[in-house]
Design a protein around this motif. Structure first.
Motif, mmCIF file in Angstrom:
data_model
loop_
_atom_site.group_PDB
_atom_site.id
_atom_site.type_symbol
_atom_site.label_atom_id
_atom_site.label_comp_id
_atom_site.label_asym_id
_atom_site.label_seq_id
_atom_site.Cartn_x
_atom_site.Cartn_y
_atom_site.Cartn_z
ATOM 1 N N PHE A 1 58.898 28.923 -41.362
ATOM 2 C CA PHE A 1 57.444 29.021 -41.201
ATOM 3 C C PHE A 1 56.765 28.808 -42.537
ATOM 4 C CE2 PHE A 1 53.381 31.193 -40.501
ATOM 5 C CZ PHE A 1 53.043 30.691 -39.254
ATOM 6 N N SER A 2 55.694 28.035 -42.538
ATOM 7 C CA SER A 2 54.941 27.787 -43.769
ATOM 8 C C SER A 2 53.484 28.187 -43.565
ATOM 9 C CB SER A 2 55.022 26.306 -44.159
ATOM 10 O OG SER A 2 54.262 25.534 -43.256
ATOM 11 N N PRO A 3 52.773 28.446 -44.638
ATOM 12 C CA PRO A 3 51.354 28.795 -44.511
ATOM 13 C C PRO A 3 50.537 27.738 -43.764
ATOM 14 C CG PRO A 3 52.112 29.310 -46.714
ATOM 15 C CD PRO A 3 53.231 28.554 -46.021
ATOM 16 N N ASP A 4 50.931 26.490 -43.868
ATOM 17 C CA ASP A 4 50.212 25.425 -43.167
ATOM 18 C C ASP A 4 50.272 25.592 -41.654
ATOM 19 O OD1 ASP A 4 49.651 24.278 -45.630
ATOM 20 O OD2 ASP A 4 51.361 22.908 -45.538
ATOM 21 N N GLN A 5 51.327 26.196 -41.159
ATOM 22 C CA GLN A 5 51.478 26.384 -39.718
ATOM 23 C C GLN A 5 50.571 27.487 -39.173
ATOM 24 O OE1 GLN A 5 55.903 26.547 -40.382
ATOM 25 N NE2 GLN A 5 55.872 25.864 -38.247
ATOM 26 N N ALA A 6 50.125 28.386 -40.027
ATOM 27 C CA ALA A 6 49.343 29.543 -39.585
ATOM 28 C C ALA A 6 48.068 29.141 -38.842
ATOM 29 C CB ALA A 6 49.007 30.433 -40.772
ATOM 30 N N ALA A 7 47.468 28.043 -39.227
ATOM 31 C CA ALA A 7 46.218 27.612 -38.590
ATOM 32 C C ALA A 7 46.392 27.296 -37.103
ATOM 33 C CB ALA A 7 45.659 26.397 -39.317
ATOM 34 N N GLY A 8 47.609 27.019 -36.679
ATOM 35 C CA GLY A 8 47.861 26.693 -35.285
ATOM 36 C C GLY A 8 48.037 27.913 -34.387
ATOM 37 N N TYR A 9 47.860 29.107 -34.935
ATOM 38 C CA TYR A 9 48.069 30.349 -34.182
ATOM 39 C C TYR A 9 46.842 31.241 -34.277
ATOM 40 C CZ TYR A 9 52.888 28.891 -33.889
ATOM 41 O OH TYR A 9 54.028 28.182 -33.626
ATOM 42 N N SER A 10 46.592 31.978 -33.207
ATOM 43 C CA SER A 10 45.461 32.906 -33.223
ATOM 44 C C SER A 10 45.854 34.267 -33.787
ATOM 45 C CB SER A 10 44.887 33.072 -31.819
ATOM 46 O OG SER A 10 45.871 33.567 -30.937
ATOM 47 N N ALA A 11 47.153 34.543 -33.857
ATOM 48 C CA ALA A 11 47.635 35.814 -34.411
ATOM 49 C C ALA A 11 48.997 35.602 -35.049
ATOM 50 C CB ALA A 11 47.729 36.874 -33.320
ATOM 51 N N LEU A 12 49.270 36.388 -36.077
ATOM 52 C CA LEU A 12 50.559 36.364 -36.764
ATOM 53 C C LEU A 12 51.129 37.771 -36.762
ATOM 54 C CD1 LEU A 12 49.545 34.325 -39.944
ATOM 55 C CD2 LEU A 12 50.634 33.434 -37.888
ATOM 56 N N ALA A 13 52.429 37.880 -36.542
ATOM 57 C CA ALA A 13 53.122 39.162 -36.648
ATOM 58 C C ALA A 13 54.303 38.961 -37.584
ATOM 59 C CB ALA A 13 53.602 39.628 -35.277
ATOM 60 N N PHE A 14 54.473 39.883 -38.509
ATOM 61 C CA PHE A 14 55.559 39.811 -39.473
ATOM 62 C C PHE A 14 56.452 41.029 -39.322
ATOM 63 C CE2 PHE A 14 52.110 37.408 -41.397
ATOM 64 C CZ PHE A 14 52.752 36.238 -41.750
ATOM 65 N N GLY A 15 57.747 40.830 -39.456
ATOM 66 C CA GLY A 15 58.669 41.947 -39.382
ATOM 67 C C GLY A 15 59.832 41.774 -40.335
ATOM 68 N N CYS A 16 60.195 42.871 -40.981
ATOM 69 C CA CYS A 16 61.378 42.883 -41.826
ATOM 70 C C CYS A 16 61.904 44.310 -41.875
ATOM 71 C CB CYS A 16 61.106 42.334 -43.219
ATOM 72 S SG CYS A 16 60.101 43.372 -44.268
ATOM 73 N N PRO A 17 63.179 44.467 -42.111
ATOM 74 C CA PRO A 17 63.749 45.809 -42.165
ATOM 75 C C PRO A 17 63.353 46.525 -43.453
ATOM 76 C CG PRO A 17 65.425 44.189 -42.683
ATOM 77 C CD PRO A 17 64.190 43.426 -42.303
ATOM 78 N N SER A 18 63.417 47.828 -43.399
ATOM 79 C CA SER A 18 63.213 48.596 -44.628
ATOM 80 C C SER A 18 64.576 48.832 -45.262
ATOM 81 C CB SER A 18 62.515 49.918 -44.343
ATOM 82 O OG SER A 18 63.272 50.707 -43.459
ATOM 83 N N MET A 19 64.589 48.865 -46.562
ATOM 84 C CA MET A 19 65.827 49.007 -47.314
ATOM 85 C C MET A 19 65.811 50.298 -48.123
ATOM 86 S SD MET A 19 67.189 46.272 -46.431
ATOM 87 C CE MET A 19 67.179 44.535 -46.237
#
Length: 67
Positions: A38-56
Motif C-alpha cells: 500500500f502506498s500513500p497514492d492509493q489512499a485517495a481511492g478509499y473513503s476510510a483507512l484502517a491500520f493494524g499492527c501488533p504491540s511489542m
C-alpha cells in the motif's frame, strides 16, 4: 459506506485474523494490504483507512513496517 483499505502487519497471525474480521464486517467493501503493498497514492481511492499492527514488549507498536 464507501471502500475501505485495511493495512496491517502481523508477526504471529493475530493481527491478520483481526484484519480479516474487520474486512468481513465491512460487508465486502474492504481491501486488505500489508504495508509494502500500500502506498500513500492509493489512499485517495478509499473513503476510510484502517491500520493494524501488533504491540511489542511493553505495549509499544512496531514501527519498522509502517515507516
Amino acid at each position: 459506506m464507501g471502500k475501505i483499505a485495511i493495512v496491517y502487519w502481523s508477526g504471529t497471525g493475530n493481527t491478520e485474523a483481526m484484519a480479516n474480521l474487520v474486512a468481513e464486517g465491512a460487508g465486502g467493501s474492504a481491501d486488505l494490504f500489508t504495508p509494502d503493498q500500500f502506498s500513500p497514492d492509493q489512499a485517495a481511492g478509499y473513503s476510510a483507512l484502517a491500520f493494524g499492527c501488533p504491540s511489542m514488549g511493553a505495549e509499544q507498536l512496531d514501527e519498522a513496517e509502517f515507516e
